[in-house]
Design a protein around this motif. Structure first.
Motif, short mmCIF file in Angstrom:
data_model
loop_
_atom_site.label_atom_id
_atom_site.label_comp_id
_atom_site.label_asym_id
_atom_site.label_seq_id
_atom_site.Cartn_x
_atom_site.Cartn_y
_atom_site.Cartn_z
N CYS A 1 0.84 -1.19 0.00
CA CYS A 1 0.00 0.00 0.00
C CYS A 1 0.88 1.24 0.00
O CYS A 1 1.98 1.24 0.56
CB CYS A 1 -0.93 0.00 1.21
N ASN A 2 0.39 2.31 -0.63
CA ASN A 2 1.13 3.57 -0.63
C ASN A 2 0.80 4.44 0.57
O ASN A 2 1.37 5.51 0.74
CB ASN A 2 0.87 4.34 -1.93
N TYR A 3 -0.15 4.01 1.39
CA TYR A 3 -0.46 4.68 2.65
C TYR A 3 0.00 3.80 3.81
O TYR A 3 0.25 2.60 3.63
CB TYR A 3 -1.97 4.94 2.79
N LYS A 4 0.07 4.36 5.00
CA LYS A 4 0.55 3.62 6.17
C LYS A 4 -0.42 3.80 7.34
O LYS A 4 -0.02 4.24 8.43
CB LYS A 4 1.95 4.10 6.56
N CYS A 5 -1.67 3.46 7.12
CA CYS A 5 -2.67 3.58 8.19
C CYS A 5 -2.23 2.70 9.36
O CYS A 5 -2.07 1.48 9.20
CB CYS A 5 -4.04 3.17 7.69
N GLN A 6 -2.09 3.29 10.52
CA GLN A 6 -1.46 2.60 11.63
C GLN A 6 -2.29 1.47 12.20
O GLN A 6 -1.76 0.57 12.86
CB GLN A 6 -1.11 3.61 12.74
N SER B 1 3.59 9.38 1.62
CA SER B 1 4.81 9.50 2.41
C SER B 1 5.20 10.96 2.65
O SER B 1 5.96 11.27 3.56
CB SER B 1 5.97 8.78 1.71
N LYS B 2 4.64 11.86 1.84
CA LYS B 2 4.92 13.29 1.99
C LYS B 2 3.87 13.98 2.86
O LYS B 2 3.76 15.20 2.86
CB LYS B 2 4.98 13.95 0.61
N LEU B 3 3.09 13.18 3.60
CA LEU B 3 2.04 13.69 4.47
C LEU B 3 1.01 14.51 3.70
O LEU B 3 0.50 15.51 4.19
CB LEU B 3 2.63 14.52 5.62
#
Length: 308
Positions: free
Chosen positions: A37-42, A152-154
């Protein structure tokens, strides 16, 4: 006991073996075909980091293997397949799988964070992909950045960007669903006006689910009580009649889904961690399904058997 023995009868329908009788029914299957995934949902419950440890040389099925898996599901009576992840739109052959699933008679859906739903993808899959489910936990960009629902760049979407995306999705004729995970950082957020403006056919509201081996190193700070989950539901109750609201607590979620992992195995979370079946392509649907826990009554009670 939420473990049911599931078999396939001669009429090619998923069936539940109960008190000596085979009761035919059709089910929707979530195929988590891509572990990345390109997001990092915790609090993501499907990171599949455990696959990297168990199978370091293979993380997902090939396109040919996925075609075969889809054929087996259709032959067994599956009526709808949802392509999930990770992030399914990162899979280079997702559109091929969608087209194939449609060709063999399945209703099709993807679950996505929306970051790669450009005109090219929407045009290419028109007429083959029935539903797009967009994961929207908050319309506050700071909240989304804190959750990890961002690049990744918020960079994360806010209300206007989500509405623009939804307008585009609808312009191509797709049916819309919104998935929202409720956690400690958004359970006080009222997004009713946004949901009413978006007008999804279904709004699924899920309580943050802890899963050992998937999110247990980060999830604790996001967990909420049933009372806090109900608070969110109460805040967001004034919806337009055309929107079907589908609340799912942790208890409702657990054991009520038929899910397949990137390696082509059924899995469940009833023991607090992913329990995987044997590989479906090797042992068949009947045996693989019998190795996981699935509660058909919970499946029905959460509104899964709708007009898809």
């Amino acid at each position: 006991n939420c473990r049911n023995s599931l078999v396939v009868n001669t009429k090619s329908h998923f069936t539940k073996k109960q008190t000596g009788m085979n009761i035919p029914y059709s089910i929707s299957v979530n195929y988590h075909l891509w572990p990345y995934c390109n997001y990092k949902c915790q609090y993501c419950f499907a990171t599949f980091e455990d696959i990297a440890e168990m199978q370091p040389t293979k993380r997902f099925l090939s396109i040919e293997e996925s075609f075969k898996l889809i054929n087996m599901l259709a032959d067994a009576g599956c009526k709808k397949i949802t392509f999930a992840g990770g992030k399914p739109t990162l899979c280079p052959w997702l559109s091929d799988l969608i087209a194939h699933a449609k060709q063999v008679g399945l209703k099709t859906m993807i679950v996505t964070n929306g970051s790669r739903l450009d005109d090219l993808f929407l045009a290419k899959n028109k007429g083959k992909l029935d539903w797009i489910a967009v994961s929207i936990d908050s319309i506050n960009t700071n909240t989304n950045n804190y959750i990890g629902r961002c690049s990744s760049k918020l960079y994360s979407k806010g209300e206007e960007e989500y509405l623009t995306l939804i307008k585009k999705i609808k312009s191509f004729g797709y049916r819309l669903k919104i998935n929202t995970v409720v956690s400690s950082v958004n359970y006080k957020e009222n997004i009713t006006s946004f949901i009413n403006a978006a007008k999804p056919e279904r709004w699924k509201i899920l309580q943050t689910l802890p899963v050992i081996g998937q999110n247990d190193s980060k999830v604790d700070q996001f967990l909420i009580t049933h009372g806090q989950f109900q608070h969110y539901l109460d805040l967001n109750a004034n919806l337009l009649p055309v929107i079907e609201r589908v609340p799912e607590s942790c208890d409702t979620i657990t054991g009520s889904y038929v899910m397949i992992d990137p390696l082509g195995r059924f899995f469940d979370d009833t023991k607090g961690t992913h329990t995987y079946s044997s590989e479906i392509l090797k042992v068949g649907i009947e045996r693989a399904l019998s190795e996981i826990s699935f509660d058909y009554q919970k499946y029905l009670s959460r509104g899964a058997d709708y007009d898809f």
